[in-house]
Design an enzyme around this catalytic site. Structure first.
Site, PDB file in Angstrom:
ATOM      1  N   ASP A 122      56.591  67.802  78.167  1.00 46.11           N
ATOM      2  CA  ASP A 122      55.522  67.318  79.026  1.00 46.11           C
ATOM      3  C   ASP A 122      54.517  68.460  79.177  1.00 46.11           C
ATOM      4  O   ASP A 122      54.866  69.635  79.047  1.00 46.11           O
ATOM      5  CB  ASP A 122      56.100  66.876  80.374  1.00 46.11           C
ATOM      6  CG  ASP A 122      55.088  66.050  81.153  1.00 46.11           C
ATOM      7  OD1 ASP A 122      53.965  65.822  80.648  1.00 46.11           O
ATOM      8  OD2 ASP A 122      55.415  65.631  82.278  1.00 46.11           O
ATOM      9  N   ASP A 142      61.960  58.511  80.584  1.00 48.18           N
ATOM     10  CA  ASP A 142      62.637  59.759  80.938  1.00 48.18           C
ATOM     11  C   ASP A 142      62.752  59.803  82.444  1.00 48.18           C
ATOM     12  O   ASP A 142      61.941  59.196  83.145  1.00 48.18           O
ATOM     13  CB  ASP A 142      61.849  60.989  80.481  1.00 48.18           C
ATOM     14  CG  ASP A 142      60.778  61.360  81.491  1.00 48.18           C
ATOM     15  OD1 ASP A 142      59.703  60.712  81.485  1.00 48.18           O
ATOM     16  OD2 ASP A 142      61.008  62.259  82.324  1.00 48.18           O
ATOM     17  N   CYS A 188      82.806  57.595  78.450  1.00 44.10           N
ATOM     18  CA  CYS A 188      82.365  58.999  78.506  1.00 44.10           C
ATOM     19  C   CYS A 188      83.567  59.919  78.700  1.00 44.10           C
ATOM     20  O   CYS A 188      84.645  59.488  79.121  1.00 44.10           O
ATOM     21  CB  CYS A 188      81.324  59.203  79.614  1.00 44.10           C
ATOM     22  SG  CYS A 188      82.003  59.414  81.264  1.00 44.10           S
ATOM     23  N   CYS A 223      85.163  59.804  82.252  1.00 41.69           N
ATOM     24  CA  CYS A 223      85.980  58.620  82.553  1.00 41.69           C
ATOM     25  C   CYS A 223      87.237  58.556  81.706  1.00 41.69           C
ATOM     26  O   CYS A 223      88.238  57.988  82.127  1.00 41.69           O
ATOM     27  CB  CYS A 223      85.134  57.362  82.385  1.00 41.69           C
ATOM     28  SG  CYS A 223      83.919  57.179  83.722  1.00 41.69           S
TER      29      CYS A 223
END
Lengths: 393, 393
Positions: free
Chosen positions: B93, B265, B305, B308
């Protein structure tokens, strides 16, 4: 499923030996450096990162886990291994060192220690039986007796504390029921040969499966640490592992191994890492220094850790300056890897009869940091001030 | 080596589309959620963890990296990809949003913005040319024009700021020399249809390879966000990617995709994670709550993930309560995975004509959190107070 220890090879020129501790959760080759995971996590790291590093044993702490989240909760969740996702061996310290280091320590009696939680000030009582009960709930593979930790330079206090530590050791043995856990005794006696001899004699007469040497590396001059080991280790059985608590500086690992120590633990690598200090073969460097701002090299070219394979000193410095958590992680990986790998090399050198050559080679390059000694002395001063104030003698 | 974008499949029932952006550092399937790595690190995570999560694009920030460690240092170290060890696509950015959000904003002129560093208070000047020069040094695959960010509800300020943003966009295009980077334009105009139309018309006339929609999700009511998209997106070319900046709540991703957005984003997943809040298919939960103290389930049973697969809610809660860094890491992995995976499923649903079914199914379960709206309103109030105080109108 029980704990065993075997010496694979004693060194021929000194007291070093290579061996293996076998536990219900796997084998632990010795000598070994075990990283500290006080609150059921080696700070900043996952279990998988520890496996990649080659860690085979981690420490956790009875005092901390008893207070938070609580031993019953951990037991109901399947025990410490399952709770923290670590399927390898775990050792829990009994909490003795912690309760005797507390600012708000309340009262020591024959029965045990009344203390205040550092979290919320609530009152709690640890007896030998209680710490064994907690450690059985946590379910580590190696658990420790509850001991009284004295200023290592104070003869009168050590004499008194030692007697009590011995009576507590007997009570710990009587209280211990889980046959899948090895309960280690802890020798005390400060820097006083007479007391250390007494401690070794008494505790070995009880027949523990392993012996820790406590009350060292807490502020005494280093030559006293080594003198004390010189006196103590020969009094311990050769067929039981010897654990030097709280030692982890690279140069000290060589001194300990040479004197017959099999196991070390220390918060040094993880704590230093979070301050930006990392180990190299030439000594410690602090990555916060401006000289690393454009340094495209890894911490150490020859290092095989994840951090050194992937990142530059300049990037690590940036992360530290920008207060980014990734910097703390990457430094921790490197430091734990450095000590783990160093002791692995030490073990190999014992197996191929090159220990003294490795020691000579390593120490000819490695420059120890003076401020470690200063920190030890400061720690001792704090401990003395506290024990006076609290009238624990 | 140049940047291209291709729509693979437009949805037949709404403006959603599946596509791919091709960059010098790899392909970026769209729609996509990109995590924020402001200071050249997605907070707490390694590049390898991002790869495991399936991240294909990360954001970094021109303002922050210019101040620390400095664009020249990064350039000398081989550019941002090499510096941070991420070989995939990066977007920077321009820093417009940051300098207009600063407490100590000094003066906006036609030439650019004089501002004070949030780190040490030192004075700096950003012009369109300067931010392009910095972004060329950093070397991201997608870079952004320098824009003036106004309170989205303030017509007069937006009218003024928009004209300047347009002149700055032209200057950015003229200043940009690296052909391996795609320079995206940023539409402004607050919530005002007339201004948004003007912005779309002007910027598309300049022919950017991609268009960001700025000035939204900064405090305006959500219905205004969607109305503004409804007006704006149809005015953009179908063959260029559309990037909705700062949006990342799960429910909002569906609304954005439905209106033709390709790229999102947001710092939400990483910031929430560090506060203990994690996404589930039924809404957000805060793991600090007492109800999770003995919860042996993972955050979400179906989640694939690392967190988890390996850890219970009880352990994650313990890490948070004990202020252990590992807790912040594990929560971040889950949250970034959650959004990345959600947008991946959205993309698949577009490809197999089930987008609206997925949207219906997801939103029937997911309960959005009201305090997000409160936070947006607070953010707006702060922004208003600042811009009044500083006389930037």
């Amino acid at each position: 499923m029980g704990f065993t220890f075997e010496v694979e090879k004693p060194d021929e020129t000194c007291s070093a030996r290579a061996g293996v501790m076998r536990t219900a959760h796997g084998d632990i080759p010795t000598p070994l450096f075990a990283p500290v995971g006080t609150q059921a996590t080696v700070k900043t790291l996952t279990p998988d990162e520890l496996i990649e590093i080659g860690t085979t044993l981690i420490l956790a702490n009875t005092y901390h886990l008893y207070l938070r989240p609580g031993a019953d909760i951990i037991a109901r969740l399947g025990g410490l291994h399952q709770f923290m996702g670590w399927s390898g061996p775990i050792l829990t310290d009994s909490g003795g060192f912690q309760v005797f280091s507390l600012e708000g320590l309340r009262r020591v009696s024959e029965e045990g220690v009344l203390f205040r939680s550092h979290i919320d000030g609530s009152e709690h009582f640890f007896s030998p039986e209680k710490t064994i009960e907690i450690q059985e709930k946590l379910g580590a593979d190696i658990i420790m007796a509850f001991d009284e930790c004295a200023d290592p330079m104070d003869y009168d206090y050590n004499k008194l504390a030692l007697e009590r530590t011995h009576r507590w050791a007997e009570r710990c043995l009587r209280a211990h029921t889980r046959t899948d856990q090895a309960l280690f005794g802890i020798l005390q006696g400060g820097i006083f040969p007479e007391l250390r001899r007494k401690s070794a004699e008494f505790l070995t007469s009880l027949g523990f499966p392993g012996y820790a040497i406590g009350g060292l590396s807490v502020g005494e001059p280093k030559e006293k640490t080594w003198e004390t080991l010189d006196i103590t280790v020969p009094l311990l059985p050769t067929d039981a592992p010897r654990y030097l608590m709280g030692v982890g500086a690279p140069e000290d690992l060589f001194e300990g191994v040479e004197r017959g120590i099999d196991l070390f633990d220390c918060a040094l690598p993880t704590r230093l890492a979070r301050n930006g200090a990392v180990f190299t073969s030439r000594g410690r460097i602090n990555l916060r220094k401006a000289e690393f701002a454009e340094d495209s090299a890894p911490i150490e070219e020859v290092c095989e850790c994840y951090t050194c394979r992937r990142f530059s000193r300049a990037y690590l410095r940036h992360l530290l300056k920008a207060r980014e958590i990734l910097g703390l992680r990457l430094n921790t990986i490197h430091n734990v890897h450095f000590l783990t790998n160093l002791v692995r090399r030490i073990r190999e050198s014992i197996l191929d009869d090159s220990f003294s050559a490795l020691k000579r080679e390593f120490l000819s390059q490695y420059v120890p940091v003076a401020d470690d000694t200063e920190q030890r002395i400061k720690g001792l001063a704090r401990r003395r001030a506290r024990s006076k104030q609290e009238g624990t003698r």
